[in-house]
Design an enzyme around this catalytic site. Sequence first.
Site, mmCIF file in Angstrom:
data_model
loop_
_atom_site.group_PDB
_atom_site.id
_atom_site.type_symbol
_atom_site.label_atom_id
_atom_site.label_comp_id
_atom_site.label_asym_id
_atom_site.label_seq_id
_atom_site.Cartn_x
_atom_site.Cartn_y
_atom_site.Cartn_z
ATOM 1 C CB ALA A 11 36.007 -5.567 33.225
ATOM 2 N NE ARG A 17 21.982 -5.876 40.578
ATOM 3 C CZ ARG A 17 21.848 -7.068 39.998
ATOM 4 N NH1 ARG A 17 21.218 -8.045 40.640
ATOM 5 N NH2 ARG A 17 22.343 -7.299 38.809
ATOM 6 N N GLY A 81 25.829 -2.355 26.004
ATOM 7 C CA GLY A 81 25.511 -3.775 25.942
ATOM 8 C C GLY A 81 26.713 -4.667 25.687
ATOM 9 N N GLY A 105 34.419 -9.913 33.659
ATOM 10 C CA GLY A 105 35.303 -9.514 34.760
ATOM 11 C C GLY A 105 34.704 -9.733 36.140
ATOM 12 C CG ASP A 106 30.487 -9.494 36.637
ATOM 13 O OD1 ASP A 106 30.681 -10.400 35.801
ATOM 14 O OD2 ASP A 106 29.458 -8.789 36.645
ATOM 15 C CD GLU A 158 19.685 -11.860 27.543
ATOM 16 O OE1 GLU A 158 19.882 -11.479 28.700
ATOM 17 O OE2 GLU A 158 20.310 -12.820 27.030
ATOM 18 C CG ASN A 381 69.824 -11.155 76.009
ATOM 19 O OD1 ASN A 381 69.168 -12.144 75.745
ATOM 20 N ND2 ASN A 381 69.491 -10.298 76.957
HETATM 21 C C1 UD1 Z 1 24.308 -11.636 30.163
HETATM 22 C C2 UD1 Z 1 23.646 -12.358 28.992
HETATM 23 C C3 UD1 Z 1 22.685 -13.438 29.516
HETATM 24 C C4 UD1 Z 1 23.418 -14.400 30.424
HETATM 25 C C5 UD1 Z 1 24.099 -13.612 31.546
HETATM 26 C C6 UD1 Z 1 24.965 -14.526 32.367
HETATM 27 C C7 UD1 Z 1 23.482 -10.597 27.303
HETATM 28 C C8 UD1 Z 1 22.585 -9.668 26.589
HETATM 29 N N1 UD1 Z 1 22.919 -11.385 28.203
HETATM 30 O O1 UD1 Z 1 23.267 -10.940 30.853
HETATM 31 O O2 UD1 Z 1 22.150 -14.164 28.416
HETATM 32 O O3 UD1 Z 1 22.511 -15.331 30.946
HETATM 33 O O4 UD1 Z 1 24.954 -12.580 30.993
HETATM 34 O O5 UD1 Z 1 25.486 -13.832 33.454
HETATM 35 O O6 UD1 Z 1 24.681 -10.635 27.041
HETATM 36 N N2 UD1 Z 1 29.389 -5.232 30.244
HETATM 37 C C9 UD1 Z 1 30.251 -4.327 29.653
HETATM 38 N N3 UD1 Z 1 29.750 -3.368 28.822
HETATM 39 C C10 UD1 Z 1 28.432 -3.289 28.547
HETATM 40 C C11 UD1 Z 1 27.561 -4.206 29.145
HETATM 41 C C12 UD1 Z 1 28.061 -5.171 29.984
HETATM 42 O O7 UD1 Z 1 31.460 -4.371 29.887
HETATM 43 O O8 UD1 Z 1 28.061 -2.405 27.781
HETATM 44 C C13 UD1 Z 1 29.921 -6.237 31.149
HETATM 45 C C14 UD1 Z 1 29.390 -6.098 32.557
HETATM 46 O O9 UD1 Z 1 30.235 -5.265 33.331
HETATM 47 C C15 UD1 Z 1 29.380 -7.526 33.048
HETATM 48 C C16 UD1 Z 1 29.157 -8.352 31.797
HETATM 49 O O10 UD1 Z 1 29.494 -7.514 30.720
HETATM 50 O O11 UD1 Z 1 30.612 -7.909 33.617
HETATM 51 C C17 UD1 Z 1 27.737 -8.892 31.669
HETATM 52 O O12 UD1 Z 1 26.842 -7.817 31.569
HETATM 53 P P1 UD1 Z 1 25.436 -7.847 32.265
HETATM 54 O O13 UD1 Z 1 24.760 -6.564 31.984
HETATM 55 O O14 UD1 Z 1 25.579 -8.271 33.675
HETATM 56 O O15 UD1 Z 1 24.680 -8.999 31.462
HETATM 57 P P2 UD1 Z 1 23.500 -9.870 32.029
HETATM 58 O O16 UD1 Z 1 22.285 -9.035 32.098
HETATM 59 O O17 UD1 Z 1 23.925 -10.574 33.233
HETATM 60 MG MG MG Z 2 25.155 -10.028 34.949
#
Ligand code: UD1
Ligand code: MG
Length: 471
Positions: A11, A17, A81, A105-106, A158, A381
């Site tokens: 999270a 966005r 990441g 978390g989302d 990815e 009342n």
């Molecule tokens: C990730 C997966 C993808 C999958 C998708 C599903 C990876 C590399 N890819 O991509 O295969 O299909 O989820 O939704 O994992 N976050 C952190 N710290 C970081 C990066 C991310 O806490 O350094 C959290 C974000 O806040 C989010 C979640 O991890 O809640 C996912 O990160 P996001 O960057 O959205 O991954 P996707 O590109 O969606």
């Molecule tokens: Mg995502």
Amino acid sequence: MHKPVTIVILAAGLGTRMKSRQAKVLHQAGGKTLLQHVIDTALTLTPPERIFAVIGHQADRVRQAVAGARIGFIEQREQKGTGHAVMIGRDSMAHLDGYLMVLYGDSPLLRSATLRRLIAQETEGSAAGILMSAQMDDPTGYGRVIRDGRGHVLDVVEQKAGTPEQLAICEANMGIYCFRADLFWKHVDEIQPNNSAGEFYLTDMPAILTRAGHTVEAMQIDDPGEALGINDRAQLAMVDAIFRERKRSALMAAGVTLIKPETITIDSAVEIGMDTIVEPFAQILGKTTVGENCRIGACSIIQNSHLGDAVEIGAFTLVNTSILERGVHAGPYARLRMDNHVEAGAHIGNFVELKKTRMRAGAKAGHLAYLGDSDIGARVNIGAGTITCNYDGFKKHPTQIGEGAFVGSNSTLVAPLEIGAGAYVAAGSVITQTVPPDALAIGRGRQENKPEWAKKRRHLAKAVEAIKSGD
Ligand code: UD1
Ligand code: MG
């Protein structure tokens, strides 16, 4: 019994966005923050000391917002990441045996039952890890699941890195995993930031574990919508609508009548008893409980309040942080602003406002009144237009009215004030002094009648008119 499960909730992301000054996971859907939903689901699977949230953007605010849950926090100062987000939790989590589950978390819609299936499949088999996947008509944006001939997962590729053949695969990675904790921590440092984003991808784990001679599986879910991650306000609204729908369905299944249910908003934590009827456009919010056989009127808003059985709330009534005991009537068009306690059978009519007021059993204020900081005795009342003048510009003062007293219409009760039990206040009075029990208090100008005054005035006006027009 399964071995215990540790859950890490990612999270830390900002959620660009969302176009918001607030961290994404603090936005609300279904009356709760996104992160709270995920924590609540996690708590159905494991105790709080085995739940960790990785936080980054607005870490302090996020920590505060979910402080009550007593979970652990891991701060990820730089978001490098999904793999990095879990790796940095080594000190907090690596000593915990059993399994490690990763949630986002989302993604608040995931059901506890679905996660239980994922855990069961992992713990009952021999795989080092399992990921949740779904067949999608359009998996654009998701990682693709690459399987071998036996169905084991070899890799997750990815969108940005996929070859055309890989991108043609419709099995998408939902981003939810359950690993054997010992194997995960043994190998997690093998994740390298060797991709175009320069990030540590958690999706490298299947390939790493496979290389080390283990197997990784995937569990397909039928509805990829359950794993939907919120990225923008439109998705937030969509997820909110889904939570509302889930809540309404659960309530109807439990014997609550919702009239035009699609118009009704009820927060996740609300409890409503059997045979209660909720009318169109009502909103029941926060930590509210409603008893059995109640009626919640159209367009009313009930928030953080407790309503006993057989309470009737008329249309367009607002109730906030108040207790309404059995059989209370309030509204239509009433406002119970804050910290009120209305005892059994009391009645609050239209355009009556209550603030920090106790209405004892059977007391009535039928129309147009303001009762603030007051204690209204049993069966009192309160006449239409009664106002407690509780504020002198500096301080608030109390008003106390004894049992069975009668306050005439349009009375002005200047606090601090005591009106004794059984006393009578004449209509239109301004009351500034204690009224003894059973007394009559009159505080108004005495009426004087001037005989023929109006008639004479009419004659005079006519005479003046005649002179002006020259008749
Ligand atoms: C990730 C997966 C993808 C999958 C998708 C599903 C990876 C590399 N890819 O991509 O295969 O299909 O989820 O939704 O994992 N976050 C952190 N710290 C970081 C990066 C991310 O806490 O350094 C959290 C974000 O806040 C989010 C979640 O991890 O809640 C996912 O990160 P996001 O960057 O959205 O991954 P996707 O590109 O969606
Ligand atoms: Mg995502």
